[in-house]
Write a protein that holds these residues in place. Structure first.
Motif, PDB file in Angstrom:
ATOM      1  N   PHE A   1      -2.294  10.104  -1.789  1.00 20.82           N
ATOM      2  CA  PHE A   1      -1.586   9.018  -1.108  1.00 20.82           C
ATOM      3  C   PHE A   1      -2.559   8.217  -0.249  1.00 20.82           C
ATOM      4  CE2 PHE A   1       0.794   6.966   2.206  1.00 20.82           C
ATOM      5  CZ  PHE A   1       1.996   6.596   1.624  1.00 20.82           C
ATOM      6  N   GLU A   2      -3.368   8.884   0.551  1.00 22.56           N
ATOM      7  CA  GLU A   2      -4.314   8.192   1.431  1.00 22.56           C
ATOM      8  C   GLU A   2      -5.342   7.398   0.636  1.00 22.56           C
ATOM      9  OE1 GLU A   2      -4.226  11.509   5.043  1.00 22.56           O
ATOM     10  OE2 GLU A   2      -5.739  11.599   3.464  1.00 22.56           O
ATOM     11  N   PHE A   3      -5.803   7.959  -0.472  1.00 24.35           N
ATOM     12  CA  PHE A   3      -6.812   7.296  -1.294  1.00 24.35           C
ATOM     13  C   PHE A   3      -6.261   6.007  -1.888  1.00 24.35           C
ATOM     14  CE2 PHE A   3      -8.882   6.545  -5.367  1.00 24.35           C
ATOM     15  CZ  PHE A   3     -10.226   6.606  -5.032  1.00 24.35           C
ATOM     16  N   VAL A   4      -5.101   6.080  -2.524  1.00 21.54           N
ATOM     17  CA  VAL A   4      -4.516   4.893  -3.152  1.00 21.54           C
ATOM     18  C   VAL A   4      -4.110   3.877  -2.089  1.00 21.54           C
ATOM     19  CG1 VAL A   4      -2.647   4.050  -4.626  1.00 21.54           C
ATOM     20  CG2 VAL A   4      -3.758   6.225  -5.146  1.00 21.54           C
ATOM     21  N   GLU A   5      -3.609   4.338  -0.958  1.00 16.45           N
ATOM     22  CA  GLU A   5      -3.231   3.431   0.123  1.00 16.45           C
ATOM     23  C   GLU A   5      -4.437   2.630   0.598  1.00 16.45           C
ATOM     24  OE1 GLU A   5      -0.544   3.941   4.112  1.00 16.45           O
ATOM     25  OE2 GLU A   5      -2.264   5.281   3.896  1.00 16.45           O
ATOM     26  N   GLN A   6      -5.570   3.306   0.831  1.00 15.60           N
ATOM     27  CA  GLN A   6      -6.781   2.606   1.258  1.00 15.60           C
ATOM     28  C   GLN A   6      -7.275   1.653   0.177  1.00 15.60           C
ATOM     29  OE1 GLN A   6     -10.063   5.184   2.222  1.00 15.60           O
ATOM     30  NE2 GLN A   6     -11.395   3.499   2.832  1.00 15.60           N
ATOM     31  N   MET A   7      -7.172   2.050  -1.072  1.00  8.05           N
ATOM     32  CA  MET A   7      -7.594   1.184  -2.171  1.00  8.05           C
ATOM     33  C   MET A   7      -6.803  -0.116  -2.180  1.00  8.05           C
ATOM     34  SD  MET A   7      -7.347   1.905  -6.280  1.00  8.05           S
ATOM     35  CE  MET A   7      -8.434   3.323  -6.200  1.00  8.05           C
ATOM     36  N   VAL A   8      -5.492  -0.041  -2.002  1.00  7.15           N
ATOM     37  CA  VAL A   8      -4.658  -1.239  -2.014  1.00  7.15           C
ATOM     38  C   VAL A   8      -4.952  -2.109  -0.794  1.00  7.15           C
ATOM     39  CG1 VAL A   8      -2.287  -2.108  -2.011  1.00  7.15           C
ATOM     40  CG2 VAL A   8      -2.872  -0.086  -3.361  1.00  7.15           C
ATOM     41  N   VAL A   9      -5.209  -1.497   0.366  1.00  7.57           N
ATOM     42  CA  VAL A   9      -5.589  -2.264   1.555  1.00  7.57           C
ATOM     43  C   VAL A   9      -6.875  -3.048   1.291  1.00  7.57           C
ATOM     44  CG1 VAL A   9      -6.368  -2.091   3.949  1.00  7.57           C
ATOM     45  CG2 VAL A   9      -4.407  -0.752   3.192  1.00  7.57           C
ATOM     46  N   HIS A  10      -7.864  -2.410   0.662  1.00  5.81           N
ATOM     47  CA  HIS A  10      -9.104  -3.102   0.309  1.00  5.81           C
ATOM     48  C   HIS A  10      -8.819  -4.281  -0.634  1.00  5.81           C
ATOM     49  CE1 HIS A  10     -12.050   0.449   1.276  1.00  5.81           C
ATOM     50  NE2 HIS A  10     -11.480  -0.079   2.337  1.00  5.81           N
ATOM     51  N   LEU A  11      -7.950  -4.070  -1.595  1.00  7.38           N
ATOM     52  CA  LEU A  11      -7.613  -5.148  -2.529  1.00  7.38           C
ATOM     53  C   LEU A  11      -6.945  -6.318  -1.807  1.00  7.38           C
ATOM     54  CD1 LEU A  11      -6.262  -3.138  -5.589  1.00  7.38           C
ATOM     55  CD2 LEU A  11      -8.248  -4.648  -5.592  1.00  7.38           C
ATOM     56  N   CYS A  12      -6.064  -6.028  -0.881  1.00 12.21           N
ATOM     57  CA  CYS A  12      -5.345  -7.085  -0.165  1.00 12.21           C
ATOM     58  C   CYS A  12      -6.257  -7.878   0.766  1.00 12.21           C
ATOM     59  CB  CYS A  12      -4.186  -6.488   0.632  1.00 12.21           C
ATOM     60  SG  CYS A  12      -2.848  -5.819  -0.364  1.00 12.21           S
TER      61      CYS A  12
ATOM     62  N   ALA B   1       0.819  -1.211   0.000  1.00  5.92           N
ATOM     63  CA  ALA B   1       0.000   0.000   0.000  1.00  5.92           C
ATOM     64  C   ALA B   1       0.853   1.260   0.000  1.00  5.92           C
ATOM     65  CB  ALA B   1      -0.933  -0.004   1.215  1.00  5.92           C
ATOM     66  N   GLU B   2       1.875   1.312   0.834  1.00  4.99           N
ATOM     67  CA  GLU B   2       2.688   2.520   0.930  1.00  4.99           C
ATOM     68  C   GLU B   2       3.563   2.716  -0.303  1.00  4.99           C
ATOM     69  OE1 GLU B   2       4.757   2.074   4.602  1.00  4.99           O
ATOM     70  OE2 GLU B   2       2.956   2.338   5.837  1.00  4.99           O
ATOM     71  N   THR B   3       4.055   1.619  -0.874  1.00  8.22           N
ATOM     72  CA  THR B   3       4.881   1.742  -2.082  1.00  8.22           C
ATOM     73  C   THR B   3       4.060   2.255  -3.250  1.00  8.22           C
ATOM     74  OG1 THR B   3       6.318  -0.065  -1.341  1.00  8.22           O
ATOM     75  CG2 THR B   3       6.385   0.517  -3.676  1.00  8.22           C
ATOM     76  N   ILE B   4       2.889   1.658  -3.480  1.00  8.12           N
ATOM     77  CA  ILE B   4       2.055   2.062  -4.610  1.00  8.12           C
ATOM     78  C   ILE B   4       1.500   3.470  -4.401  1.00  8.12           C
ATOM     79  CG2 ILE B   4      -0.058   1.519  -5.888  1.00  8.12           C
ATOM     80  CD1 ILE B   4       0.498  -1.434  -5.259  1.00  8.12           C
ATOM     81  N   ALA B   5       1.086   3.784  -3.178  1.00 12.18           N
ATOM     82  CA  ALA B   5       0.540   5.118  -2.911  1.00 12.18           C
ATOM     83  C   ALA B   5       1.584   6.211  -3.093  1.00 12.18           C
ATOM     84  CB  ALA B   5      -0.039   5.178  -1.498  1.00 12.18           C
ATOM     85  N   GLY B   6       2.849   5.866  -2.902  1.00  9.71           N
ATOM     86  CA  GLY B   6       3.907   6.857  -3.045  1.00  9.71           C
ATOM     87  C   GLY B   6       4.324   7.131  -4.477  1.00  9.71           C
ATOM     88  N   LEU B   7       3.811   6.357  -5.429  1.00 11.70           N
ATOM     89  CA  LEU B   7       4.177   6.561  -6.831  1.00 11.70           C
ATOM     90  C   LEU B   7       3.285   7.623  -7.469  1.00 11.70           C
ATOM     91  CD1 LEU B   7       4.618   2.850  -7.985  1.00 11.70           C
ATOM     92  CD2 LEU B   7       6.420   4.471  -7.353  1.00 11.70           C
ATOM     93  N   PRO B   8       3.844   8.540  -8.252  1.00 11.89           N
ATOM     94  CA  PRO B   8       3.012   9.525  -8.967  1.00 11.89           C
ATOM     95  C   PRO B   8       2.127   8.832 -10.000  1.00 11.89           C
ATOM     96  CG  PRO B   8       5.333  10.185  -8.932  1.00 11.89           C
ATOM     97  CD  PRO B   8       5.283   8.759  -8.470  1.00 11.89           C
TER      98      PRO B   8
END
Length: 406
Positions: free
Chosen positions: A94-105, A53-60
């Motif tokens: 960052f928060e939006f994509v991070e939460q999205m990846v958490v939901h996926l996992c 989540a943190e790696t993907i959220a940190g990417l532009p």
């Protein structure tokens, strides 16, 4: 028989302790129940999800338009700002994509409600909890219907498929994604049980693996009293490892085995590796460095981007292109992963030099890659017409030495 002749227990301080029975950490069915909540409480699962989540959220995340054979940033359309900076009024990108990846996992699916804006079809995005969503395929077989139960009102709301951005993990039916923690529940259950064991072993040294034995026939009240005394003197970390001195033929037999004989550390490592396989996570990313060396870390990091991160990025990019971008126009989304592939300073500079020497990189392009501005212009002094440059001639070193000797 008088009460004074019954066995007695006295405690002395000691540093010895035992591991309690492994079965206490499991349910009656022999397994720890795995849910999104219990999975997140397992340190190995939490570590894998955090890295993803943190790696993907940190990417532009950029939007591009294709112009002939080139791509140009489409920063002039409203959707660019929604995806690149602020998807809604309370979350950063960052928060939006991070939460999205958490939901996926945790759930295998991520759903975002598309709210229209003043100038475009997508004005903002709001993530919906996957546990409250039902997806069904319509009779025509070409459209989906999303039924969501709102947490505040407990009412069901039906959305069309053009109102939902849907990101799926590995899917069997193509409608919803499978749940990673469900597929890996055996490994997660083992890891969770081992963690609970360690906690019970150190926090509850009453040691249920101990049997107090005597040849005397003890009344029930005396047996209960001995058990309560033992538990009271051994429970809790402050009373851990106290030694009992017993009289009148009372013996303490151990039913359990030690941590070492049960290979507790090896089991925990193996459980962590099994969870890493579920998420396709290199072990060194979750602090398991048993097989890592200084020589292979850089290649492992490149492999992490190509085999672990890239599939997740493609899922999100595909959902953005399908559900958010206008049809019939040559737009596409793309995460910038160059930052994850950056080598050390010397390696980067050597690569830049090769690109500049072969003519497919310019100095300004290199500076942009290093987050620097264009090369500043330096004013060179102008020479007046007819003026020749002054040349200072130096005498040969041998002649100067001869003059000094004279």
């Amino acid at each position: 028989m008088e009460a004074s002749t019954y066995p007695e227990i006295r405690w002395l301080e000691s540093r010895t302790s035992r591991w309690d029975d492994l079965m206490l950490a499991t349910s009656s069915s022999g397994q720890t129940r795995v849910t999104p909540d219990t999975a997140m409480r397992t340190s190995a699962v939490l570590a894998c999800i955090r890295v993803l989540a943190e790696t993907i959220a940190g990417l532009p995340l950029h939007l591009y338009r294709r112009v002939d054979d080139e791509k140009q940033k489409a920063s002039d359309i409203p959707l660019y700002s929604v995806l690149h900076k602020r998807p809604n009024g309370w979350q950063t990108k960052f928060e939006f994509v991070e939460q999205m990846v958490v939901h996926l996992c945790l759930y295998g699916n991520a759903y975002a409600l598309i709210a229209p804006g003043e100038r475009s079809r997508v004005g903002s995005l709001r993530l919906l909890h996957p546990g409250s969503m039902e997806v069904s395929q319509d009779e025509d077989g070409f459209t989906l219907t999303y039924t969501y139960r709102e947490a505040m009102t407990n009412k069901k709301v039906v959305y069309r498929d053009d109102q939902i951005m849907h990101v799926r993990w590995l899917s069997v039916d193509g409608i919803v994604g499978t749940v990673p923690i469900e597929l890996g529940k055996e490994a997660i259950s083992l890891a969770r049980s081992l963690e609970q064991h360690g906690s019970r072993f150190w926090n509850n040294n009453a040691m249920p693996g101990i049997v107090l034995r005597t040849d005397q026939a003890l009344p029930r009240e005396v047996r209960e009293q001995l058990r309560e005394q033992w538990d009271a003197q051994h429970s809790g970390p402050k009373r851990a490892g106290r030694t009992a001195v017993m009289s009148h033929g009372l013996h303490a037999d151990t039913l359990g085995a030690s941590l070492e004989s049960n290979q507790y550390a090896e089991l925990r490592t193996q459980a962590l590796l099994e969870i890493c396989r579920v998420f396709n996570m290199p072990p060194h990313k979750v602090q398991e460095l048993g097989r890592a060396t200084w020589g292979n870390i850089e290649s492992e990091n490149i492999s992490f981007v190509q085999t672990t991160i890239l599939p997740w990025l493609k899922r999100i990019e595909g959902a953005v292109d399908r559900d958010l971008l206008p049809e019939g126009e040559d737009f596409f989304s793309e995460f910038a992963v160059e930052g994850l592939l950056r080598g050390d300073t010397m390696t980067r500079y050597n690569a830049y030099q090769i690109g500049i020497s072969n003519g497919w990189l310019t100095t300004d392009e290199v500076r942009r890659m290093e987050n620097l501005g264009p090369m500043p212009e330096v004013d060179e002094p102008e020479e007046e017409e007819g003026e020749e440059p002054v040349v200072v001639e130096q005498e040969p070193a041998e002649e100067l030495e001869e003059e000094e000797e004279d």
